[in-house]
Design a protein around this motif. Sequence first.
Motif, PDB file in Angstrom:
ATOM      1  N   PHE A   9       2.158   1.743  -3.473  1.00  0.00           N
ATOM      2  CA  PHE A   9       1.089   2.173  -4.368  1.00  0.00           C
ATOM      3  C   PHE A   9       0.718   3.631  -4.135  1.00  0.00           C
ATOM      4  O   PHE A   9       0.414   4.362  -5.091  1.00  0.00           O
ATOM      5  CB  PHE A   9      -0.138   1.283  -4.190  1.00  0.00           C
ATOM      6  CG  PHE A   9      -1.266   1.652  -5.107  1.00  0.00           C
ATOM      7  CD1 PHE A   9      -1.206   1.334  -6.459  1.00  0.00           C
ATOM      8  CD2 PHE A   9      -2.389   2.330  -4.639  1.00  0.00           C
ATOM      9  CE1 PHE A   9      -2.239   1.679  -7.325  1.00  0.00           C
ATOM     10  CE2 PHE A   9      -3.417   2.680  -5.498  1.00  0.00           C
ATOM     11  CZ  PHE A   9      -3.342   2.359  -6.840  1.00  0.00           C
ATOM     12  N   ASN A  10       0.740   4.073  -2.890  1.00  0.00           N
ATOM     13  CA  ASN A  10       0.421   5.470  -2.588  1.00  0.00           C
ATOM     14  C   ASN A  10       1.402   6.422  -3.268  1.00  0.00           C
ATOM     15  O   ASN A  10       1.024   7.532  -3.652  1.00  0.00           O
ATOM     16  CB  ASN A  10       0.416   5.696  -1.077  1.00  0.00           C
ATOM     17  CG  ASN A  10      -0.805   5.077  -0.406  1.00  0.00           C
ATOM     18  OD1 ASN A  10      -1.820   4.831  -1.060  1.00  0.00           O
ATOM     19  ND2 ASN A  10      -0.699   4.805   0.883  1.00  0.00           N
ATOM     20  N   TYR A  16      -7.975   0.777  -9.931  1.00  0.00           N
ATOM     21  CA  TYR A  16      -7.537   2.114 -10.339  1.00  0.00           C
ATOM     22  C   TYR A  16      -7.203   2.187 -11.831  1.00  0.00           C
ATOM     23  O   TYR A  16      -6.756   3.223 -12.309  1.00  0.00           O
ATOM     24  CB  TYR A  16      -6.325   2.549  -9.520  1.00  0.00           C
ATOM     25  CG  TYR A  16      -6.682   3.022  -8.130  1.00  0.00           C
ATOM     26  CD1 TYR A  16      -6.734   4.376  -7.823  1.00  0.00           C
ATOM     27  CD2 TYR A  16      -6.971   2.112  -7.115  1.00  0.00           C
ATOM     28  CE1 TYR A  16      -7.064   4.822  -6.548  1.00  0.00           C
ATOM     29  CE2 TYR A  16      -7.302   2.540  -5.843  1.00  0.00           C
ATOM     30  CZ  TYR A  16      -7.350   3.893  -5.556  1.00  0.00           C
ATOM     31  OH  TYR A  16      -7.684   4.319  -4.299  1.00  0.00           O
ATOM     32  N   GLU A  24      -7.986  -4.547  -5.125  1.00  0.00           N
ATOM     33  CA  GLU A  24      -8.228  -3.152  -4.759  1.00  0.00           C
ATOM     34  C   GLU A  24      -7.410  -2.211  -5.638  1.00  0.00           C
ATOM     35  O   GLU A  24      -7.923  -1.218  -6.153  1.00  0.00           O
ATOM     36  CB  GLU A  24      -7.874  -2.923  -3.287  1.00  0.00           C
ATOM     37  CG  GLU A  24      -8.835  -3.555  -2.308  1.00  0.00           C
ATOM     38  CD  GLU A  24      -8.385  -3.383  -0.873  1.00  0.00           C
ATOM     39  OE1 GLU A  24      -7.377  -2.656  -0.654  1.00  0.00           O
ATOM     40  OE2 GLU A  24      -8.990  -3.983   0.022  1.00  0.00           O
ATOM     41  N   LEU A  25      -6.126  -2.540  -5.806  1.00  0.00           N
ATOM     42  CA  LEU A  25      -5.246  -1.678  -6.597  1.00  0.00           C
ATOM     43  C   LEU A  25      -5.630  -1.718  -8.074  1.00  0.00           C
ATOM     44  O   LEU A  25      -5.530  -0.707  -8.771  1.00  0.00           O
ATOM     45  CB  LEU A  25      -3.785  -2.110  -6.433  1.00  0.00           C
ATOM     46  CG  LEU A  25      -3.216  -2.166  -5.006  1.00  0.00           C
ATOM     47  CD1 LEU A  25      -1.712  -2.344  -5.048  1.00  0.00           C
ATOM     48  CD2 LEU A  25      -3.589  -0.927  -4.206  1.00  0.00           C
ATOM     49  N   SER A  26      -6.062  -2.873  -8.542  1.00  0.00           N
ATOM     50  CA  SER A  26      -6.413  -3.022  -9.956  1.00  0.00           C
ATOM     51  C   SER A  26      -7.639  -2.198 -10.327  1.00  0.00           C
ATOM     52  O   SER A  26      -7.856  -1.894 -11.512  1.00  0.00           O
ATOM     53  CB  SER A  26      -6.654  -4.505 -10.287  1.00  0.00           C
ATOM     54  OG  SER A  26      -5.462  -5.255 -10.112  1.00  0.00           O
ATOM     55  N   THR A  85       2.684   5.757  -6.133  1.00  0.00           N
ATOM     56  CA  THR A  85       2.296   5.684  -7.546  1.00  0.00           C
ATOM     57  C   THR A  85       1.220   6.711  -7.886  1.00  0.00           C
ATOM     58  O   THR A  85       1.255   7.337  -8.955  1.00  0.00           O
ATOM     59  CB  THR A  85       1.764   4.278  -7.871  1.00  0.00           C
ATOM     60  OG1 THR A  85       2.788   3.319  -7.608  1.00  0.00           O
ATOM     61  CG2 THR A  85       1.345   4.156  -9.321  1.00  0.00           C
ATOM     62  N   ILE A 103       2.878  -7.270  -7.692  1.00  0.00           N
ATOM     63  CA  ILE A 103       2.544  -7.101  -6.274  1.00  0.00           C
ATOM     64  C   ILE A 103       3.729  -7.499  -5.405  1.00  0.00           C
ATOM     65  O   ILE A 103       4.094  -6.807  -4.449  1.00  0.00           O
ATOM     66  CB  ILE A 103       1.296  -7.947  -5.905  1.00  0.00           C
ATOM     67  CG1 ILE A 103       0.057  -7.426  -6.643  1.00  0.00           C
ATOM     68  CG2 ILE A 103       1.080  -7.967  -4.393  1.00  0.00           C
ATOM     69  CD1 ILE A 103      -0.372  -6.031  -6.250  1.00  0.00           C
ATOM     70  N   ARG A 135      -4.556  -6.873  -4.227  1.00  0.00           N
ATOM     71  CA  ARG A 135      -4.321  -6.796  -5.676  1.00  0.00           C
ATOM     72  C   ARG A 135      -5.582  -6.331  -6.400  1.00  0.00           C
ATOM     73  O   ARG A 135      -5.515  -5.495  -7.310  1.00  0.00           O
ATOM     74  CB  ARG A 135      -3.881  -8.162  -6.215  1.00  0.00           C
ATOM     75  CG  ARG A 135      -3.431  -8.129  -7.675  1.00  0.00           C
ATOM     76  CD  ARG A 135      -2.914  -9.474  -8.114  1.00  0.00           C
ATOM     77  NE  ARG A 135      -3.975 -10.434  -8.367  1.00  0.00           N
ATOM     78  CZ  ARG A 135      -4.630 -10.519  -9.522  1.00  0.00           C
ATOM     79  NH1 ARG A 135      -4.341  -9.712 -10.535  1.00  0.00           N
ATOM     80  NH2 ARG A 135      -5.584 -11.418  -9.672  1.00  0.00           N
ATOM     81  N   CYS A 143       3.347   1.124 -15.213  1.00  0.00           N
ATOM     82  CA  CYS A 143       1.948   0.996 -15.653  1.00  0.00           C
ATOM     83  C   CYS A 143       1.816   1.255 -17.149  1.00  0.00           C
ATOM     84  O   CYS A 143       1.152   0.490 -17.872  1.00  0.00           O
ATOM     85  CB  CYS A 143       1.063   1.978 -14.893  1.00  0.00           C
ATOM     86  SG  CYS A 143       0.962   1.706 -13.110  1.00  0.00           S
ATOM     87  N   ARG A 188       0.828  -1.210   0.000  1.00  0.00           N
ATOM     88  CA  ARG A 188       0.000   0.000   0.000  1.00  0.00           C
ATOM     89  C   ARG A 188       0.862   1.259   0.000  1.00  0.00           C
ATOM     90  O   ARG A 188       0.531   2.252  -0.667  1.00  0.00           O
ATOM     91  CB  ARG A 188      -0.930  -0.002   1.221  1.00  0.00           C
ATOM     92  CG  ARG A 188      -1.965  -1.112   1.202  1.00  0.00           C
ATOM     93  CD  ARG A 188      -2.971  -0.929   2.333  1.00  0.00           C
ATOM     94  NE  ARG A 188      -3.889  -2.046   2.425  1.00  0.00           N
ATOM     95  CZ  ARG A 188      -4.925  -2.253   1.625  1.00  0.00           C
ATOM     96  NH1 ARG A 188      -5.173  -1.395   0.654  1.00  0.00           N
ATOM     97  NH2 ARG A 188      -5.707  -3.302   1.794  1.00  0.00           N
ATOM     98  N   TYR A 229      -3.046  -5.286 -11.882  1.00  0.00           N
ATOM     99  CA  TYR A 229      -1.732  -5.635 -11.359  1.00  0.00           C
ATOM    100  C   TYR A 229      -1.538  -7.151 -11.338  1.00  0.00           C
ATOM    101  O   TYR A 229      -2.314  -7.860 -10.691  1.00  0.00           O
ATOM    102  CB  TYR A 229      -1.552  -5.082  -9.939  1.00  0.00           C
ATOM    103  CG  TYR A 229      -1.220  -3.616  -9.905  1.00  0.00           C
ATOM    104  CD1 TYR A 229       0.082  -3.186  -9.659  1.00  0.00           C
ATOM    105  CD2 TYR A 229      -2.193  -2.651 -10.145  1.00  0.00           C
ATOM    106  CE1 TYR A 229       0.401  -1.835  -9.642  1.00  0.00           C
ATOM    107  CE2 TYR A 229      -1.894  -1.298 -10.132  1.00  0.00           C
ATOM    108  CZ  TYR A 229      -0.598  -0.896  -9.878  1.00  0.00           C
ATOM    109  OH  TYR A 229      -0.280   0.437  -9.868  1.00  0.00           O
TER     110      TYR A 229
END
Length: 334
Positions: free
Chosen positions: A121-122, A308, A304-306, A124, A317, A302, A136, A118, A312
């Motif tokens: 990712f933050n 956006y 959750e991030l995807s 990113t 990950i 994974r 990405c 996390r 992923y």
Amino acid sequence: MAKGDKYIALTAYLKKSGKDIVKMSFKEIESVLGDPLPESAYKYPAQWSNSESQSLAFGWLDAGYMSQNLSIANQSIDFVKRDSIKRDGNSQPKIIKKRVSVEKEPTLPVDEAIRCIRTYFNETIKDSHGRYLSWCHCYNAFKDNRGSRDEKNVDYLALHLAFYLASWGMYRGSSFLLQKDYKVHIPVVEIILEEKYAPLLGITAEGLMEDDKLDLLEDVSAKIRQAYANEQPSFEGVTNNATDTLVTKILLGALGCVPAYDRYYVQAVRQYGISVGGYDRRSVKDVAKYYLKYKDEFEKVRNELSAYGTEYPVMKIMDMCLWQVAFENDSEES
């Protein structure tokens, strides 16, 4: 399929021969196997080493033989029985120690791993034009354009790959890439777009436990190294050397199938007992095992991030997680 089962016909052939030394050409080996050898076996001596990291080696190791006198030029090799290896000067047999793998539980707690993912990712999403987004852009470009191998598309992907690699340190002063334009990546892009490597795109952790997928990974890695080696040397008398870091960064950016084996990643997997750190099929399986051990937790984050906009893959990950772990440790020590 158990590791080495693909080469069980060679094991049976050597056992049946009963000879102390069996000399074979590569073509004879292929005749015994009923299948062609990997292309990398015709180029790289490491493919014929007596190492359990090479699935090919199980063909002779399981029969009680060792490989010797390899000639890539002549496409030939000798298999010598372990108990007939030449004695040294004092007539004592040389002891060939069999590597014993000791399975240890990784010590990186899953809640700490999730926190690091996390945190990464933050970073990113903090800057809409930050370097973290280069992965990405590159991954999505390759994923969305796999169906086309025309000149314009390949050129477009080579440019994406070059900028992603530059964002993550692969164009430093000592790199042969610094002396090249982005088109040096075109042969590599063409390799990655080959249909046979499609199963590696966004591969699952379960997929990386399968020998046929790991064979593909070894094959594409060897081809990438050779593609750069075939280019005119950037420095006189020095072959362009695609390091493990460069090869795995390319595979992460274009296929998302392995983490990038850079300094931070290798430091983290060693520190927390996830793998020994070197890039080979065993270490790839080790990190896949770690993912599967906590699959529910990792899959939740994974997904959750995807949401956006970029799907992923599991190895990205793991790359995010372990890079961040070592980055934070390094920052604390500094």
